[in-house]
Design a protein around this motif. Sequence first.
Motif, mmCIF file in Angstrom:
data_model
loop_
_atom_site.group_PDB
_atom_site.id
_atom_site.type_symbol
_atom_site.label_atom_id
_atom_site.label_comp_id
_atom_site.label_asym_id
_atom_site.label_seq_id
_atom_site.Cartn_x
_atom_site.Cartn_y
_atom_site.Cartn_z
ATOM 1 N N VAL A 316 0.841 -1.204 0.000
ATOM 2 C CA VAL A 316 0.000 0.000 0.000
ATOM 3 C C VAL A 316 0.871 1.246 0.000
ATOM 4 O O VAL A 316 0.583 2.233 -0.699
ATOM 5 C CB VAL A 316 -0.956 -0.026 1.210
ATOM 6 C CG1 VAL A 316 -1.790 1.254 1.275
ATOM 7 C CG2 VAL A 316 -1.869 -1.237 1.147
ATOM 8 N N ARG A 317 1.939 1.223 0.776
ATOM 9 C CA ARG A 317 2.832 2.391 0.783
ATOM 10 C C ARG A 317 3.524 2.563 -0.565
ATOM 11 O O ARG A 317 3.732 3.697 -1.021
ATOM 12 C CB ARG A 317 3.871 2.238 1.894
ATOM 13 C CG ARG A 317 3.290 2.420 3.298
ATOM 14 C CD ARG A 317 4.358 2.335 4.355
ATOM 15 N NE ARG A 317 4.839 0.978 4.511
ATOM 16 C CZ ARG A 317 6.085 0.656 4.814
ATOM 17 N NH1 ARG A 317 7.002 1.596 4.948
ATOM 18 N NH2 ARG A 317 6.439 -0.602 4.962
ATOM 19 N N ALA A 397 -2.794 4.835 -11.180
ATOM 20 C CA ALA A 397 -2.100 4.701 -9.893
ATOM 21 C C ALA A 397 -3.075 4.860 -8.731
ATOM 22 O O ALA A 397 -2.965 4.165 -7.715
ATOM 23 C CB ALA A 397 -0.983 5.741 -9.804
ATOM 24 N N ARG A 398 -4.030 5.769 -8.838
ATOM 25 C CA ARG A 398 -5.020 5.935 -7.773
ATOM 26 C C ARG A 398 -5.914 4.706 -7.643
ATOM 27 O O ARG A 398 -6.223 4.270 -6.524
ATOM 28 C CB ARG A 398 -5.854 7.175 -8.050
ATOM 29 C CG ARG A 398 -5.099 8.487 -7.818
ATOM 30 C CD ARG A 398 -5.879 9.680 -8.315
ATOM 31 N NE ARG A 398 -5.194 10.926 -7.999
ATOM 32 C CZ ARG A 398 -5.530 12.117 -8.497
ATOM 33 N NH1 ARG A 398 -6.554 12.205 -9.366
ATOM 34 N NH2 ARG A 398 -4.860 13.208 -8.169
ATOM 35 N N LEU A 399 -6.334 4.145 -8.775
ATOM 36 C CA LEU A 399 -7.134 2.929 -8.724
ATOM 37 C C LEU A 399 -6.324 1.754 -8.179
ATOM 38 O O LEU A 399 -6.836 0.914 -7.438
ATOM 39 C CB LEU A 399 -7.657 2.599 -10.123
ATOM 40 C CG LEU A 399 -8.671 3.587 -10.702
ATOM 41 C CD1 LEU A 399 -9.004 3.231 -12.142
ATOM 42 C CD2 LEU A 399 -9.937 3.623 -9.860
ATOM 43 N N ARG A 400 -5.039 1.707 -8.537
ATOM 44 C CA ARG A 400 -4.169 0.651 -8.022
ATOM 45 C C ARG A 400 -4.009 0.774 -6.509
ATOM 46 O O ARG A 400 -3.970 -0.239 -5.798
ATOM 47 C CB ARG A 400 -2.805 0.737 -8.703
ATOM 48 C CG ARG A 400 -1.895 -0.439 -8.438
ATOM 49 C CD ARG A 400 -2.333 -1.638 -9.236
ATOM 50 N NE ARG A 400 -2.201 -1.389 -10.658
ATOM 51 C CZ ARG A 400 -2.640 -2.206 -11.580
ATOM 52 N NH1 ARG A 400 -3.246 -3.318 -11.242
ATOM 53 N NH2 ARG A 400 -2.491 -1.917 -12.863
ATOM 54 N N THR A 404 -5.087 -2.136 -4.047
ATOM 55 C CA THR A 404 -4.085 -2.728 -3.161
ATOM 56 C C THR A 404 -4.510 -2.617 -1.704
ATOM 57 O O THR A 404 -4.260 -3.530 -0.903
ATOM 58 C CB THR A 404 -2.731 -2.036 -3.380
ATOM 59 O OG1 THR A 404 -2.372 -2.098 -4.762
ATOM 60 C CG2 THR A 404 -1.642 -2.718 -2.568
ATOM 61 N N THR A 405 -5.158 -1.507 -1.338
ATOM 62 C CA THR A 405 -5.638 -1.354 0.033
ATOM 63 C C THR A 405 -6.682 -2.409 0.366
ATOM 64 O O THR A 405 -6.671 -3.002 1.456
ATOM 65 C CB THR A 405 -6.214 0.047 0.230
ATOM 66 O OG1 THR A 405 -5.228 1.032 -0.094
ATOM 67 C CG2 THR A 405 -6.651 0.254 1.672
ATOM 68 N N GLU A 406 -7.591 -2.677 -0.558
ATOM 69 C CA GLU A 406 -8.594 -3.714 -0.335
ATOM 70 C C GLU A 406 -7.948 -5.088 -0.216
ATOM 71 O O GLU A 406 -8.323 -5.896 0.655
ATOM 72 C CB GLU A 406 -9.607 -3.697 -1.477
ATOM 73 C CG GLU A 406 -10.442 -2.419 -1.542
ATOM 74 C CD GLU A 406 -11.321 -2.374 -2.778
ATOM 75 O OE1 GLU A 406 -11.190 -3.286 -3.629
ATOM 76 O OE2 GLU A 406 -12.140 -1.439 -2.895
ATOM 77 N N PHE A 407 -6.972 -5.374 -1.068
ATOM 78 C CA PHE A 407 -6.268 -6.655 -0.976
ATOM 79 C C PHE A 407 -5.526 -6.788 0.352
ATOM 80 O O PHE A 407 -5.461 -7.871 0.934
ATOM 81 C CB PHE A 407 -5.283 -6.795 -2.138
ATOM 82 C CG PHE A 407 -5.945 -7.067 -3.459
ATOM 83 C CD1 PHE A 407 -7.255 -7.494 -3.522
ATOM 84 C CD2 PHE A 407 -5.251 -6.891 -4.650
ATOM 85 C CE1 PHE A 407 -7.874 -7.741 -4.737
ATOM 86 C CE2 PHE A 407 -5.861 -7.135 -5.871
ATOM 87 C CZ PHE A 407 -7.177 -7.563 -5.911
#
Length: 527
Positions: A316-317, A397-400, A404-407
């Motif tokens: 996430v970071r 990048a924002r969607l990624r 990634t946060t959800e994952f």
Amino acid sequence: MKPRPGRLVALLSLGIAASLGAQAAPPVRSLSLEDALQLARPASEPVGLARSAVTRSRGQQFQARSELFPQLSGSASYSRLLKSQFSGLSSATGTDTTGPARPTSCDRFFADPSLPIGARVDSLEKSVECFSSLNPFGSLGNLPFGRANTYNLGLAASQTLFSGGRVRGQIQAANAGRRSAEIGLTAAEAQLTLDVVQSYFDAALADQLARISGTALDQADSTLKETELKRAVGNAPEFDLLRARVTRDNQRAAAIQSAYARDLAMLRLKQLLDLPGSLDLQLTTALDDSALASAPSLHALVATPGDTIAEHRAPVRQATEGVEAQQGLLKVARAEHLPSVALTSAYGRVAYPKSGLPNWSQFLTNWSVAVGLQVPIFTGGRLKGDKLIAEAGLDEARLRLRQTTEFAQLDARNTLNGLNAALEALRASRGTAEQAERAYQIAEIRYREGISTHTELLDARLALEQARVVRAQAARDAQIARVRVALLAQLPLSGGATPPLAGSTSTGGLRPPAQAQSPASSGSGIP
């Protein structure tokens, strides 16, 4: 005399080395979990690649910041003229133009200025000589026309005064790339720690399962001998004898498979630690609850609760830094539409000696300063295309980051559930192995005294073997789950690598490192 089944299992475990033609016993090395962790760090290729990514991102930072400072370069050159277009002038007149003396024909030229030039002198070369006599800076022989030797020393300086935000955008992207690469290095080191722990305990589990299979083979062989003795005296039916032989043969095949699985798990561990394949490892860290406490590198780590906050996870970071980098690249694309202003200066010293090296007094000076303005007028749509690409990269990048946060949230919950399940299984299996061991001892005595049947004895042996396997597997799963939770904030997402961030190739170091393939027990050949 036939060899004991336990010795047969030991010989089978060395079958791979014997098949390769090893004549002497391989060297034996004792290896603890802490030793494995210390050996793995300098031998890890993923960690080395992550360090290279950090170094590359530092270089890209220097490249981006360099345009904030003046650019200064020096030059030096020497040229030798082999043939010149001016050489025909002197050969036509036979006059040397390099001498300092003033020709007498020049007196007539200066005495009667009304005369046409053609009447004053009869050649261009003589007119050059006459003008050189009036040159207040010296003879025209110092001019570059037709000179055989030319020495040139120069300095060039430039400074960007205005770039419309292009430089700042490049610096922003480079800084984000550097931070992302450092996060990737931390993730690679955490993944290495987990891989070492998992490979070590996989090897320990395989070794313990091989010993269990060897013990079961000894028990099956002992039961077969007793059944053969009873059959000889007429106290056992033929069915019991056949069943005892089949059980012994099946257990021998299982022991061979367990020995091969142990060799494979040991080889994986040695490859991870960059140890010779012929080395025989003796694992000294027991597969129990105190295994992690015996490793100083892991004791303090597992003593603290793991960080399960999704925003603190390394992927996430990295995705956050990807958004930051794309914002910088969008600034660069927008700055291309604006004019740029640069200050340049050139300083040079030039000399034309007839022969040899010139002294400093023979050099002439050239020095210029200029301010340049560059404005894009028509680029055929290139700048618009760059801007659209940068905007799309930022949206991606924002969607990624959101994905990634959800994952990360799902992975954290899955990891915690795995730890709880492993601890419950470990607690449930603590007394099962001891009870199964005691039940088999009773069943063996009952069968020897003729109280119970051979089927009862086989059931007790099967229960004991299953209990030992479950206990060892539960201990291995619990230890790995503890380490995974402790390293959760630094680990990549499990279940597959994080998709690459958009624009990572242009910013350098923004692509998350590929997750190392960790050995799973289901694919290691371990029952």
